[in-house]
Motif scaffolding. Structure first.
Motif, PDB file in Angstrom:
ATOM      1  N   VAL A 169       0.847  -1.191   0.000  1.00  0.00           N
ATOM      2  CA  VAL A 169       0.000   0.000   0.000  1.00  0.00           C
ATOM      3  C   VAL A 169       0.885   1.244   0.000  1.00  0.00           C
ATOM      4  O   VAL A 169       1.892   1.303   0.724  1.00  0.00           O
ATOM      5  N   GLN A 170       0.509   2.243  -0.810  1.00  0.00           N
ATOM      6  CA  GLN A 170       1.218   3.522  -0.788  1.00  0.00           C
ATOM      7  C   GLN A 170       0.780   4.311   0.437  1.00  0.00           C
ATOM      8  O   GLN A 170      -0.405   4.594   0.625  1.00  0.00           O
ATOM      9  N   VAL A 171       1.740   4.672   1.286  1.00  0.00           N
ATOM     10  CA  VAL A 171       1.453   5.308   2.569  1.00  0.00           C
ATOM     11  C   VAL A 171       2.251   6.599   2.703  1.00  0.00           C
ATOM     12  O   VAL A 171       3.425   6.666   2.337  1.00  0.00           O
ATOM     13  N   ASP A 172       1.601   7.616   3.258  1.00  0.00           N
ATOM     14  CA  ASP A 172       2.274   8.828   3.710  1.00  0.00           C
ATOM     15  C   ASP A 172       1.901   9.045   5.172  1.00  0.00           C
ATOM     16  O   ASP A 172       0.729   8.914   5.549  1.00  0.00           O
ATOM     17  N   ILE A 173       2.917   9.381   5.984  1.00  0.00           N
ATOM     18  CA  ILE A 173       2.699   9.624   7.403  1.00  0.00           C
ATOM     19  C   ILE A 173       2.951  11.102   7.685  1.00  0.00           C
ATOM     20  O   ILE A 173       3.988  11.645   7.289  1.00  0.00           O
ATOM     21  N   PHE A 174       2.019  11.720   8.383  1.00  0.00           N
ATOM     22  CA  PHE A 174       2.131  13.142   8.715  1.00  0.00           C
ATOM     23  C   PHE A 174       2.184  13.298  10.233  1.00  0.00           C
ATOM     24  O   PHE A 174       1.259  12.922  10.948  1.00  0.00           O
ATOM     25  N   HIS A 185       6.549  12.787   6.897  1.00  0.00           N
ATOM     26  CA  HIS A 185       6.498  14.238   6.704  1.00  0.00           C
ATOM     27  C   HIS A 185       6.287  14.891   8.069  1.00  0.00           C
ATOM     28  O   HIS A 185       5.299  14.605   8.759  1.00  0.00           O
ATOM     29  N   PHE A 186       7.203  15.766   8.463  1.00  0.00           N
ATOM     30  CA  PHE A 186       7.192  16.344   9.806  1.00  0.00           C
ATOM     31  C   PHE A 186       6.732  17.804   9.781  1.00  0.00           C
ATOM     32  O   PHE A 186       6.699  18.451   8.732  1.00  0.00           O
ATOM     33  N   GLY A 187       6.379  18.303  10.962  1.00  0.00           N
ATOM     34  CA  GLY A 187       5.878  19.670  11.063  1.00  0.00           C
ATOM     35  C   GLY A 187       4.516  19.835  10.419  1.00  0.00           C
ATOM     36  O   GLY A 187       4.168  20.918   9.952  1.00  0.00           O
ATOM     37  N   LYS A 188       3.726  18.770  10.436  1.00  0.00           N
ATOM     38  CA  LYS A 188       2.422  18.770   9.763  1.00  0.00           C
ATOM     39  C   LYS A 188       1.312  18.543  10.789  1.00  0.00           C
ATOM     40  O   LYS A 188       0.971  17.415  11.142  1.00  0.00           O
ATOM     41  N   LYS A 189       0.771  19.642  11.286  1.00  0.00           N
ATOM     42  CA  LYS A 189      -0.315  19.564  12.256  1.00  0.00           C
ATOM     43  C   LYS A 189      -1.654  19.627  11.539  1.00  0.00           C
ATOM     44  O   LYS A 189      -1.991  20.629  10.891  1.00  0.00           O
ATOM     45  N   THR A 247      -9.096  14.858   1.890  1.00  0.00           N
ATOM     46  CA  THR A 247      -8.022  15.848   1.962  1.00  0.00           C
ATOM     47  C   THR A 247      -7.779  16.275   3.404  1.00  0.00           C
ATOM     48  O   THR A 247      -8.710  16.596   4.148  1.00  0.00           O
ATOM     49  N   ILE A 248      -6.499  16.271   3.781  1.00  0.00           N
ATOM     50  CA  ILE A 248      -6.068  16.760   5.088  1.00  0.00           C
ATOM     51  C   ILE A 248      -5.565  18.186   4.913  1.00  0.00           C
ATOM     52  O   ILE A 248      -4.760  18.470   4.013  1.00  0.00           O
ATOM     53  N   PHE A 249      -5.995  19.088   5.788  1.00  0.00           N
ATOM     54  CA  PHE A 249      -5.533  20.474   5.786  1.00  0.00           C
ATOM     55  C   PHE A 249      -4.636  20.678   7.002  1.00  0.00           C
ATOM     56  O   PHE A 249      -4.997  20.304   8.124  1.00  0.00           O
ATOM     57  N   PHE A 250      -3.465  21.277   6.766  1.00  0.00           N
ATOM     58  CA  PHE A 250      -2.478  21.460   7.819  1.00  0.00           C
ATOM     59  C   PHE A 250      -2.375  22.926   8.208  1.00  0.00           C
ATOM     60  O   PHE A 250      -2.744  23.821   7.437  1.00  0.00           O
ATOM     61  N   ASP A 251      -1.844  23.170   9.406  1.00  0.00           N
ATOM     62  CA  ASP A 251      -1.793  24.544   9.907  1.00  0.00           C
ATOM     63  C   ASP A 251      -0.754  25.402   9.198  1.00  0.00           C
ATOM     64  O   ASP A 251      -0.717  26.624   9.391  1.00  0.00           O
ATOM     65  N   ASP A 252       0.104  24.789   8.350  1.00  0.00           N
ATOM     66  CA  ASP A 252       1.066  25.584   7.591  1.00  0.00           C
ATOM     67  C   ASP A 252       0.522  26.010   6.229  1.00  0.00           C
ATOM     68  O   ASP A 252       1.237  26.558   5.399  1.00  0.00           O
ATOM     69  N   GLY A 253      -0.784  25.749   6.015  1.00  0.00           N
ATOM     70  CA  GLY A 253      -1.426  26.153   4.767  1.00  0.00           C
ATOM     71  C   GLY A 253      -1.380  25.114   3.670  1.00  0.00           C
ATOM     72  O   GLY A 253      -1.999  25.302   2.612  1.00  0.00           O
TER      73      GLY A 253
END
Length: 416
Positions: free
Chosen positions: A30-35, A125-129, A141-147
């Protein structure tokens, strides 16, 4: 491993739940991305108990051998020995175990580091709140506090006790609440623990019980260290009469005296044990006070503490997160699972996992009451023994493979 599935998964949160799941999914194609909102993966706390059920799940995920390499010892039978914390040191209950009840006690940081070593670095992927999640025809879709934002086919909320994704799934703001319990923690040398409690601490976790207080102690696997966790409960008011909200921080370093003042009049063995914790940390213990009615909404799903943040009195919180990861990994990596099945897969996961994890949540609260003489049978030795009998049976001996077979039948309407 090159992805072979026709869908993408985004995991929000890089604790034990998120990374265990990520390792399993990636190995299954499975293609995975971790935030992760922090600048690196890290766990707060010292030891973590992995019960027999979770040990079997780690084995099923192919991760157990990697964990054992950092623990330096095989799993062993580790049922609790209950001893009075008051003068006299009376044996309360020797919880029985079987040869199959093999468990682990490992350092959280070592557990996490092992999982990180099994992941390709490019998936993290770090710094992703995460501040919100939206599902529409174009994906989830996930929206992060860095825009920034990220779109995937499934979003899995492994963002812990303060989960933001829980709000999206439940449809309202659901905070973990103060449990009326303060928890002091510390790590001490094995020699100091033996001096206080005797040689038995080398073989069995101990629970020192008493009115409104209890202490869990166990050696960390393969390390000359004993983890000591001290619980202090304020029962002077009913829960509904107390202010159950606390401003951050939930974890602070305190002086030893603050911890010791809760144990005036307790036995010498307890005071000798606590004397070795020179700089304890104090935790304001929070948990969900009511189980959630759903762990899913569309293609958004909760795993671990985001779904069932519980009190730690059965030592089962991490184990339930690992069980979640095991079930979701096996369903999503099933040979027949495709993009078109994702919502049905998540419905099956919720149908199977939610009743079990919620039962563990409510039973964990009940166990803490028993340890502090507030269980349904009262504070007599006979009453405590009665309440402790078979307490872990449903936790340790649950058939996860049967759960998986039931879930597969729900998804594909055929035997696996």
């Amino acid at each position: 491993m090159v992805p072979v599935k026709d869908f993408r998964v985004a995991i929000v949160g890089g604790g034990i739940a998120g990374l265990t799941l990520a390792v399993g999914l990636i190995r299954g194609g499975v293609q995975v991305d971790i935030f992760e909102q922090a600048s690196k993966f890290e766990e707060i706390g010292a030891g973590v108990g992995i019960g027999p059920n979770a040990v079997r799940a780690l084995k099923g995920l192919g991760i157990l051998d990697d964990i054992l390499r950092v623990s330096n010892e095989p799993p062993s039978m580790r049922p609790l020995l209950f001893i009075s914390g008051l003068p006299g040191r009376e044996l309360i209950y020797d919880y029985p175990g079987t040869d199959d009840d093999l468990a682990l006690g490992v350092h959280r940081a070592h557990f996490l580091e092992t999982l990180v070593s099994l992941l390709p670095p490019e998936v993290s992927h770090f710094g992703k709140k995460c501040i919100s999640v939206l599902e529409d025809e174009g994906g989830t879709t996930i929206f992060f506090d860095d825009g920034t934002r990220h779109t995937s086919d499934i979003v899995i909320g492994c963002d812990g006790i303060k989960s933001s994704i829980r709000t999206t799934v439940v449809g309202r703001l659901v905070h973990a609440k103060f449990t009326r319990r303060l928890v002091f923690r510390g790590l001490i040398p094995v020699t100091a623990a033996v001096a206080a409690l005797g040689e038995g601490i080398l073989k069995r976790p101990h629970c020192l019980v008493g009115p409104n207080r209890h202490i869990i102690s166990y050696p960390l696997q393969g390390k000359p260290i004993v983890n000591v966790v001290i619980f202090c409960t304020d029962r002077s008011k009913l829960a509904e009469e107390q202010d159950l909200t606390f401003d951050p921080p939930w974890v602070v370093a305190v002086e030893q005296e603050e911890m010791l003042e809760h144990f005036v009049g307790w036995g010498k063995h307890v005071l000798d044990l606590l004397a070795n914790i020179k700089k304890p940390t104090k935790w304001v213990l929070h948990a969900l006070d009511q189980p959630l009615d759903s762990y899913i909404r569309g293609k958004i799903v909760l795993v671990g503490d985001s779904a069932h943040s519980m009190q730690p009195h059965l030592g089962a919180g991490a184990g339930q997160a690992i069980e979640d990861a095991y079930m979701l990994t096996r369903l999503l990596t099933h040979p027949s699972t495709r993009l078109q099945h994702l919502e049905t897969v998540l419905k099956a996961y919720d149908h199977i996992r939610r009743p079990r994890a919620n039962r563990v949540l409510t039973s964990s609260y009940a166990a803490g009451e028993v340890y502090e003489y507030a269980g349904p049978s009262g504070g007599s030795i006979e009453g405590i023994r009665s309440d402790l009998t078979d307490q872990w049976d449903f936790v340790w001996h649950h058939d996860l493979d049967h759960d998986f077979e039931m879930a597969v039948q729900m998804v594909f309407n055929a035997p696996p």
